[in-house]
Write a protein that holds these residues in place. Structure first.
Motif, PDB file in Angstrom:
ATOM      1  N   VAL A  11      -7.066  -0.874 -11.956  1.00  0.00           N
ATOM      2  CA  VAL A  11      -8.455  -0.519 -12.203  1.00  0.00           C
ATOM      3  C   VAL A  11      -9.332  -1.375 -11.296  1.00  0.00           C
ATOM      4  O   VAL A  11      -9.049  -2.556 -11.084  1.00  0.00           O
ATOM      5  CB  VAL A  11      -8.842  -0.705 -13.693  1.00  0.00           C
ATOM      6  N   ALA A  12     -10.374  -0.770 -10.710  1.00  0.00           N
ATOM      7  CA  ALA A  12     -11.293  -1.493  -9.824  1.00  0.00           C
ATOM      8  C   ALA A  12     -12.671  -0.864  -9.940  1.00  0.00           C
ATOM      9  O   ALA A  12     -12.847   0.325  -9.660  1.00  0.00           O
ATOM     10  CB  ALA A  12     -10.813  -1.448  -8.376  1.00  0.00           C
ATOM     11  N   PHE A  13     -13.653  -1.665 -10.368  1.00  0.00           N
ATOM     12  CA  PHE A  13     -15.034  -1.225 -10.447  1.00  0.00           C
ATOM     13  C   PHE A  13     -15.898  -2.104  -9.562  1.00  0.00           C
ATOM     14  O   PHE A  13     -15.666  -3.309  -9.445  1.00  0.00           O
ATOM     15  CB  PHE A  13     -15.542  -1.280 -11.892  1.00  0.00           C
ATOM     16  N   VAL A  14     -16.894  -1.497  -8.899  1.00  0.00           N
ATOM     17  CA  VAL A  14     -17.794  -2.244  -8.034  1.00  0.00           C
ATOM     18  C   VAL A  14     -19.117  -2.539  -8.725  1.00  0.00           C
ATOM     19  O   VAL A  14     -19.860  -3.425  -8.290  1.00  0.00           O
ATOM     20  CB  VAL A  14     -18.041  -1.501  -6.706  1.00  0.00           C
ATOM     21  N   ASP A  15     -19.436  -1.801  -9.771  1.00  0.00           N
ATOM     22  CA  ASP A  15     -20.585  -2.075 -10.624  1.00  0.00           C
ATOM     23  C   ASP A  15     -20.332  -1.401 -11.966  1.00  0.00           C
ATOM     24  O   ASP A  15     -19.227  -0.887 -12.214  1.00  0.00           O
ATOM     25  CB  ASP A  15     -21.904  -1.621  -9.972  1.00  0.00           C
ATOM     26  N   GLN A  16     -21.319  -1.390 -12.842  1.00  0.00           N
ATOM     27  CA  GLN A  16     -21.081  -0.877 -14.184  1.00  0.00           C
ATOM     28  C   GLN A  16     -20.898   0.631 -14.243  1.00  0.00           C
ATOM     29  O   GLN A  16     -20.486   1.179 -15.267  1.00  0.00           O
ATOM     30  CB  GLN A  16     -22.236  -1.283 -15.104  1.00  0.00           C
ATOM     31  N   ARG A  17     -21.186   1.341 -13.143  1.00  0.00           N
ATOM     32  CA  ARG A  17     -21.088   2.801 -13.153  1.00  0.00           C
ATOM     33  C   ARG A  17     -20.025   3.352 -12.216  1.00  0.00           C
ATOM     34  O   ARG A  17     -19.527   4.461 -12.444  1.00  0.00           O
ATOM     35  CB  ARG A  17     -22.439   3.415 -12.786  1.00  0.00           C
ATOM     36  N   HIS A  18     -19.689   2.634 -11.149  1.00  0.00           N
ATOM     37  CA  HIS A  18     -18.824   3.183 -10.100  1.00  0.00           C
ATOM     38  C   HIS A  18     -17.482   2.456 -10.067  1.00  0.00           C
ATOM     39  O   HIS A  18     -17.438   1.233  -9.913  1.00  0.00           O
ATOM     40  CB  HIS A  18     -19.497   3.066  -8.732  1.00  0.00           C
ATOM     41  N   ALA A  49     -11.621  -1.929  -3.843  1.00  0.00           N
ATOM     42  CA  ALA A  49     -12.869  -1.254  -3.498  1.00  0.00           C
ATOM     43  C   ALA A  49     -13.879  -2.274  -3.003  1.00  0.00           C
ATOM     44  O   ALA A  49     -13.979  -3.374  -3.559  1.00  0.00           O
ATOM     45  CB  ALA A  49     -13.429  -0.506  -4.707  1.00  0.00           C
ATOM     46  N   VAL A  50     -14.645  -1.917  -1.969  1.00  0.00           N
ATOM     47  CA  VAL A  50     -15.670  -2.815  -1.444  1.00  0.00           C
ATOM     48  C   VAL A  50     -17.075  -2.342  -1.772  1.00  0.00           C
ATOM     49  O   VAL A  50     -18.011  -3.129  -1.745  1.00  0.00           O
ATOM     50  CB  VAL A  50     -15.517  -3.027   0.078  1.00  0.00           C
ATOM     51  N   ASP A  51     -17.239  -1.037  -2.058  1.00  0.00           N
ATOM     52  CA  ASP A  51     -18.536  -0.516  -2.477  1.00  0.00           C
ATOM     53  C   ASP A  51     -18.329   0.831  -3.154  1.00  0.00           C
ATOM     54  O   ASP A  51     -17.194   1.226  -3.430  1.00  0.00           O
ATOM     55  CB  ASP A  51     -19.522  -0.414  -1.301  1.00  0.00           C
ATOM     56  N   ARG A  52     -19.406   1.552  -3.419  1.00  0.00           N
ATOM     57  CA  ARG A  52     -19.313   2.807  -4.160  1.00  0.00           C
ATOM     58  C   ARG A  52     -18.556   3.892  -3.401  1.00  0.00           C
ATOM     59  O   ARG A  52     -18.024   4.814  -4.025  1.00  0.00           O
ATOM     60  CB  ARG A  52     -20.716   3.309  -4.486  1.00  0.00           C
ATOM     61  N   VAL A  64      -0.609   3.878   1.451  1.00  0.00           N
ATOM     62  CA  VAL A  64      -2.020   3.580   1.223  1.00  0.00           C
ATOM     63  C   VAL A  64      -2.834   4.872   1.246  1.00  0.00           C
ATOM     64  O   VAL A  64      -2.668   5.711   2.132  1.00  0.00           O
ATOM     65  CB  VAL A  64      -2.554   2.603   2.290  1.00  0.00           C
ATOM     66  N   LEU A  65      -3.728   5.003   0.258  1.00  0.00           N
ATOM     67  CA  LEU A  65      -4.713   6.067   0.224  1.00  0.00           C
ATOM     68  C   LEU A  65      -6.082   5.463   0.501  1.00  0.00           C
ATOM     69  O   LEU A  65      -6.353   4.326   0.117  1.00  0.00           O
ATOM     70  CB  LEU A  65      -4.729   6.753  -1.141  1.00  0.00           C
ATOM     71  N   ARG A  66      -6.972   6.239   1.134  1.00  0.00           N
ATOM     72  CA  ARG A  66      -8.307   5.728   1.457  1.00  0.00           C
ATOM     73  C   ARG A  66      -9.367   6.790   1.190  1.00  0.00           C
ATOM     74  O   ARG A  66      -9.154   7.971   1.451  1.00  0.00           O
ATOM     75  CB  ARG A  66      -8.370   5.309   2.928  1.00  0.00           C
ATOM     76  N   THR A  67     -10.504   6.352   0.655  1.00  0.00           N
ATOM     77  CA  THR A  67     -11.674   7.220   0.553  1.00  0.00           C
ATOM     78  C   THR A  67     -12.845   6.560   1.263  1.00  0.00           C
ATOM     79  O   THR A  67     -13.009   5.337   1.191  1.00  0.00           O
ATOM     80  CB  THR A  67     -12.048   7.526  -0.905  1.00  0.00           C
ATOM     81  N   SER A  68     -13.635   7.374   1.950  1.00  0.00           N
ATOM     82  CA  SER A  68     -14.839   6.885   2.627  1.00  0.00           C
ATOM     83  C   SER A  68     -16.109   7.454   2.010  1.00  0.00           C
ATOM     84  O   SER A  68     -17.216   7.103   2.428  1.00  0.00           O
ATOM     85  CB  SER A  68     -14.791   7.248   4.121  1.00  0.00           C
ATOM     86  N   ASP A  69     -15.930   8.336   1.018  1.00  0.00           N
ATOM     87  CA  ASP A  69     -17.099   8.918   0.353  1.00  0.00           C
ATOM     88  C   ASP A  69     -17.047   8.753  -1.162  1.00  0.00           C
ATOM     89  O   ASP A  69     -17.898   9.271  -1.878  1.00  0.00           O
ATOM     90  CB  ASP A  69     -17.248  10.401   0.706  1.00  0.00           C
ATOM     91  N   GLY A  70     -16.033   8.039  -1.648  1.00  0.00           N
ATOM     92  CA  GLY A  70     -15.905   7.806  -3.070  1.00  0.00           C
ATOM     93  C   GLY A  70     -15.293   8.933  -3.859  1.00  0.00           C
ATOM     94  O   GLY A  70     -15.151   8.822  -5.088  1.00  0.00           O
ATOM     95  N   HIS A  71     -14.881  10.021  -3.200  1.00  0.00           N
ATOM     96  CA  HIS A  71     -14.349  11.194  -3.912  1.00  0.00           C
ATOM     97  C   HIS A  71     -13.045  11.700  -3.307  1.00  0.00           C
ATOM     98  O   HIS A  71     -12.072  11.904  -4.025  1.00  0.00           O
ATOM     99  CB  HIS A  71     -15.375  12.330  -3.904  1.00  0.00           C
ATOM    100  N   ARG A  72     -13.055  11.927  -1.991  1.00  0.00           N
ATOM    101  CA  ARG A  72     -11.900  12.526  -1.322  1.00  0.00           C
ATOM    102  C   ARG A  72     -11.016  11.443  -0.720  1.00  0.00           C
ATOM    103  O   ARG A  72     -11.506  10.542  -0.042  1.00  0.00           O
ATOM    104  CB  ARG A  72     -12.379  13.495  -0.245  1.00  0.00           C
TER     105      ARG A  72
END
Length: 316
Positions: A11-18, A49-52, A64-72
């Motif tokens: 589990v990895a969260f960058v803030d309380q929502r994302h 995760a480094v940001d949203r 390794v999997l990577r997302t650059s838009d937070g979804h795909r």
């Protein structure tokens, strides 16, 4: 050399929502901390995760999997990793299943062997230059991206280490074998970038230091002297209990609570000293599905938790 097996969940969260959570059959994400969407269907053993928008995950087969838009998410070629950690959008560090430290400078597109004091069992980097590796009862510190290392011998060579870090704070949990329903363990921390170390927690086999529980579980380092540890006692109260131990002063004092009864923690991510997320299995002894992952949220530093999502995809 024994490299500790990777966790079965993450589990990895960058803030309380994302944030994101993963388990034996998939990865889910959220942008509001309430509704979760399935983004990947594959076993997940690690997330960074480094940001949203920008995050990485490790599948059960070490890719390794990577997302650059937070979804795909896209799959990248990589060595068989059991740990991954990005310090910014470009540079990440990982550990192979053979104990080789590897580094990526192009957002996970490719990996090269990093400079380290031989094979290691755990790693944690706070920046491109400041990081730590551990093997047995020793921890090495680098302030130069691995060009030079300084060793600290803290426990016997038979211990299995697990590192966590943020900023100049670094904590290490040494697992030292189990007997009679209790694990031997010690926790050390450094608040000055690895120059000096202090023992702050240990197993119930001793009485000098405070304990977490019978077994030590996942932990989260927050920086600025704050850290949160989880522990479990499987035989306690019939179906087992899980304890949260929290410090905001570098281990001088701890607050503890036992909010979980029948749920065993498997992954933890705190975004600050109050707000965080914990992943557990389903309730032991319940009539529900045997294979289930449960995601919990706290807003008071771990004293109380609220169930926010459950799915077989997140089962340990």
């Amino acid at each position: 050399m024994i490299v500790p097996p990777p966790s079965a969940t993450a589990v990895a969260f960058v803030d309380q929502r994302h944030g994101w959570a993963g388990g034996q059959a998939g990865l889910v994400g959220t942008t509001d901390g309430k509704a979760f969407r399935v983004e990947v269907r594959a076993p997940i053993i690690g997330i960074s995760a480094v940001d949203r928008a920008r995050a990485w995950a490790i599948t059960g087969d070490g890719f390794v999997l990577r997302t650059s838009d937070g979804h795909r998410w896209s799959r990248l070629g990589a060595p068989h990793l059991n740990r991954i950690q990005f310090v910014d959008a470009r540079v990440g560090f990982g550990l192979t299943r053979d104990g080789v430290l590897v580094v990526s400078g192009n957002a996970g597109g490719s990996w090269v062997q990093g400079r380290s004091p031989g094979l290691v069992q755990s790693e944690c980097f706070a920046t491109r230059q400041l990081g730590w590796v551990a093997r047995g009862g020793s921890v090495w510190t680098t302030h130069e991206g691995g060009r030079r290392w300084m060793r600290a011998r803290l426990r016997p060579s038979t211990a299995l280490p697990e590192l966590g870090c943020r900023g100049r704070d670094v904590w290490v949990l040494f697992s030292e074998g189990a007997a009679a329903g209790t694990e031997g363990y010690h926790v050390f921390r450094s608040l000055d970038g690895g120059s000096t170390w202090r023992a702050v927690l240990a197993s119930p086999f001793q009485s000098r230091l405070p304990t977490i529980s019978n077994y030590a579980g996942p932990f989260s380092v927050l920086g600025r002297k704050a850290a949160v540890f989880t522990g479990a006692c499987a035989p306690c109260e019939g179906f087992g209990t899980a304890t949260i131990v929290r410090t905001v002063d570098g281990g001088s004092t701890f607050r503890r609570s036992t909010p979980f009864h029948g749920y065993m923690p498997s992954a933890l991510s705190l975004v600050d000293a109050s707000r965080g997320w914990l992943l557990s299995g389903g309730r032991v002894g319940s009539a529900g599905p045997a294979s289930l992952g449960v995601l919990w949220r706290t807003v008071d530093g771990g004293r109380h938790w609220r169930l926010v999502y459950r799915s077989p995809l997140l089962a340990p």
